[in-house]
Design an enzyme around this catalytic site. Sequence first.
Site, PDB file in Angstrom:
ATOM      1  N   ASP A 268     -15.327   2.552   4.047  1.00 22.44           N
ATOM      2  CA  ASP A 268     -15.190   1.229   4.679  1.00 22.44           C
ATOM      3  C   ASP A 268     -16.477   0.410   4.619  1.00 22.44           C
ATOM      4  O   ASP A 268     -16.484  -0.756   5.017  1.00 22.44           O
ATOM      5  CB  ASP A 268     -14.763   1.397   6.147  1.00 22.44           C
ATOM      6  CG  ASP A 268     -13.343   1.930   6.248  1.00 22.44           C
ATOM      7  OD1 ASP A 268     -12.574   1.774   5.284  1.00 22.44           O
ATOM      8  OD2 ASP A 268     -12.992   2.514   7.298  1.00 22.44           O
TER       9      ASP A 268
ATOM     10  N   LYS B  64      -7.021  -0.678  -0.330  1.00 22.27           N
ATOM     11  CA  LYS B  64      -7.318  -1.017   1.066  1.00 22.27           C
ATOM     12  C   LYS B  64      -6.628  -2.335   1.441  1.00 22.27           C
ATOM     13  O   LYS B  64      -5.717  -2.766   0.760  1.00 22.27           O
ATOM     14  CB  LYS B  64      -8.840  -1.093   1.266  1.00 22.27           C
ATOM     15  CG  LYS B  64      -9.516   0.262   1.071  1.00 22.27           C
ATOM     16  CD  LYS B  64      -9.093   1.216   2.178  1.00 22.27           C
ATOM     17  CE  LYS B  64      -9.557   2.629   1.948  1.00 22.27           C
ATOM     18  NZ  LYS B  64      -8.978   3.589   2.886  1.00 22.27           N
TER      19      LYS B  64
ATOM     20  N   ARG C 232       0.838  -1.213   0.000  1.00 24.58           N
ATOM     21  CA  ARG C 232       0.000   0.000   0.000  1.00 24.58           C
ATOM     22  C   ARG C 232       0.867   1.255   0.000  1.00 24.58           C
ATOM     23  O   ARG C 232       1.898   1.308   0.681  1.00 24.58           O
ATOM     24  CB  ARG C 232      -0.954  -0.043   1.207  1.00 24.58           C
ATOM     25  CG  ARG C 232      -1.932  -1.205   1.100  1.00 24.58           C
ATOM     26  CD  ARG C 232      -2.768  -1.369   2.342  1.00 24.58           C
ATOM     27  NE  ARG C 232      -3.678  -0.257   2.547  1.00 24.58           N
ATOM     28  CZ  ARG C 232      -4.429  -0.124   3.644  1.00 24.58           C
ATOM     29  NH1 ARG C 232      -4.377  -1.025   4.613  1.00 24.58           N
ATOM     30  NH2 ARG C 232      -5.237   0.902   3.760  1.00 24.58           N
TER      31      ARG C 232
ATOM     32  N   ARG D 240     -10.539  -4.187  -2.787  1.00 25.70           N
ATOM     33  CA  ARG D 240     -11.915  -4.574  -2.405  1.00 25.70           C
ATOM     34  C   ARG D 240     -12.865  -4.672  -3.596  1.00 25.70           C
ATOM     35  O   ARG D 240     -13.866  -5.390  -3.525  1.00 25.70           O
ATOM     36  CB  ARG D 240     -12.463  -3.619  -1.328  1.00 25.70           C
ATOM     37  CG  ARG D 240     -11.829  -3.909   0.015  1.00 25.70           C
ATOM     38  CD  ARG D 240     -12.419  -3.132   1.165  1.00 25.70           C
ATOM     39  NE  ARG D 240     -11.756  -3.519   2.402  1.00 25.70           N
ATOM     40  CZ  ARG D 240     -11.586  -2.728   3.456  1.00 25.70           C
ATOM     41  NH1 ARG D 240     -12.037  -1.488   3.431  1.00 25.70           N
ATOM     42  NH2 ARG D 240     -10.968  -3.179   4.529  1.00 25.70           N
TER      43      ARG D 240
ATOM     44  N   SER E 161      -8.366  11.363   1.573  1.00 24.75           N
ATOM     45  CA  SER E 161      -7.803  10.445   2.570  1.00 24.75           C
ATOM     46  C   SER E 161      -7.625  11.131   3.916  1.00 24.75           C
ATOM     47  O   SER E 161      -6.807  12.033   4.067  1.00 24.75           O
ATOM     48  CB  SER E 161      -6.464   9.888   2.083  1.00 24.75           C
ATOM     49  OG  SER E 161      -5.802   9.257   3.158  1.00 24.75           O
TER      50      SER E 161
END
Length: 431
Positions: free
Chosen positions: A312, A339, A114, A343, A159
Amino acid sequence: MLKFKGSIKISGDKSISHRALILSAMSVGKSKITNLLESDDVMSTMKILKHLGIKIFREGNNWIVYGNGSNGFIEPDKPLDCGNSGTTARLMIGAVSSNPINCSFIGDNSLSKRSMSRVTQHLEKIGSEVFLTRKDYLPLMINGSDKLLPSIHKIQKASAQIKSALILAAINIHGKTKIIENIPTRDHTERLLKFLGVKFKIKKLRNRSTQIELDGPYEIKSKNIEVAGDPSSASFFVVGALIVPNSKVTLKNIMLNPSRIAFLKILKQMGGKLKIKKTRKICGEEVGNISAEYSQLKGVIIPSSLSSFLIDEYPILAIAASQARGKTVMKGLSELRHKESDRINSILFNFKKLGINITEKNDNLSIYGKKLKVDKNLIIKSFNDHRIAMSFSILNILFQNKLKIDNQKCIAISYPDFKKHLNYLLKKTNG
Ligand code: S3P
């Protein structure tokens, strides 16, 4: 047949738990933290703070932190291990950057894929020396300095982790730091700082931009902090109650920060029978109870403008969409690729396996709800991602737990009590 019934207090919020520990460590004096989430991610932050010389211990049900002040971290004698936690890595890189110490950061396989340059590019601009793996990843080394320059940072990505890292750095920078975010993100760092008595300015600019202006260095006086329940953890049981016939649950002590409960708005638009009752305010955050009962859901279009407020919750919203009448479109999901797993891919992979009609184009997902029959031998792949494992555990209730979900240990990353709470809320119904 199984249904969700009853009422439960949800565990402490993950984002606030990280911040409560970090800001207590950067305060002067003793803080008592109540209802801290004791998950793997939060423990990664705690261990790192201990390696930076902060005394932290459990006393009864609370955690005690002896803060060393905003310039008080001691150079660690080993690499700081962030485990699986992006929040730990990003926030702690920011927090140590304006202390005159050298630190290296490491993480597990997923975290090492990441991006960290999204934070360090801003820090390098103001004088930090950073050495990254392949210019973007952990392991990284940062030579901190108490002579970083006050500056203006423009954050292009939505973010809260980048924003919070820069705020934590600015606390020990001499002079005015301005942080401008083009897209609003969760504001727990700002709220907790205000609660701790730190004076700084927040200004709404044109479009949706916000400017935060800090004039450091600050000396923060320690204060006791209570952590409210995690709305993202609550979202699993909210959706569970909405999609499983005869269910009705009340989830108590949930933090109701507007940047975190957009999923409730979406579920209401889908026809979900939901009630929200505010009860009190703790440490700058509204708190209350959420009730949800079984509803016939319908598909909706979720615009990309909401993506930072739903970041999320997309996996569990996808589960809701799979049980809704018609088509749901989720737009602007590009950040989901960065993430704990990709996802978009994790949802696509498992939905296709289950025979759910789902398509992806330009980081938008379209899901067509469908009544499903499940083959006993189907294995859901969690991709070691806690939110994927929990989302499919909820869908599994509709299938009387016939699905197998691999690698469920990862659930402890954000919600170690998930299975206990799930079993508590599950009741048998006749027929
Ligand atoms: C978090 C911010 C979000 C979220 C993560 C926690 C935080 O990440 O996905 O689980 O505590 O600031 P980004 O803001 O980087 O998208």
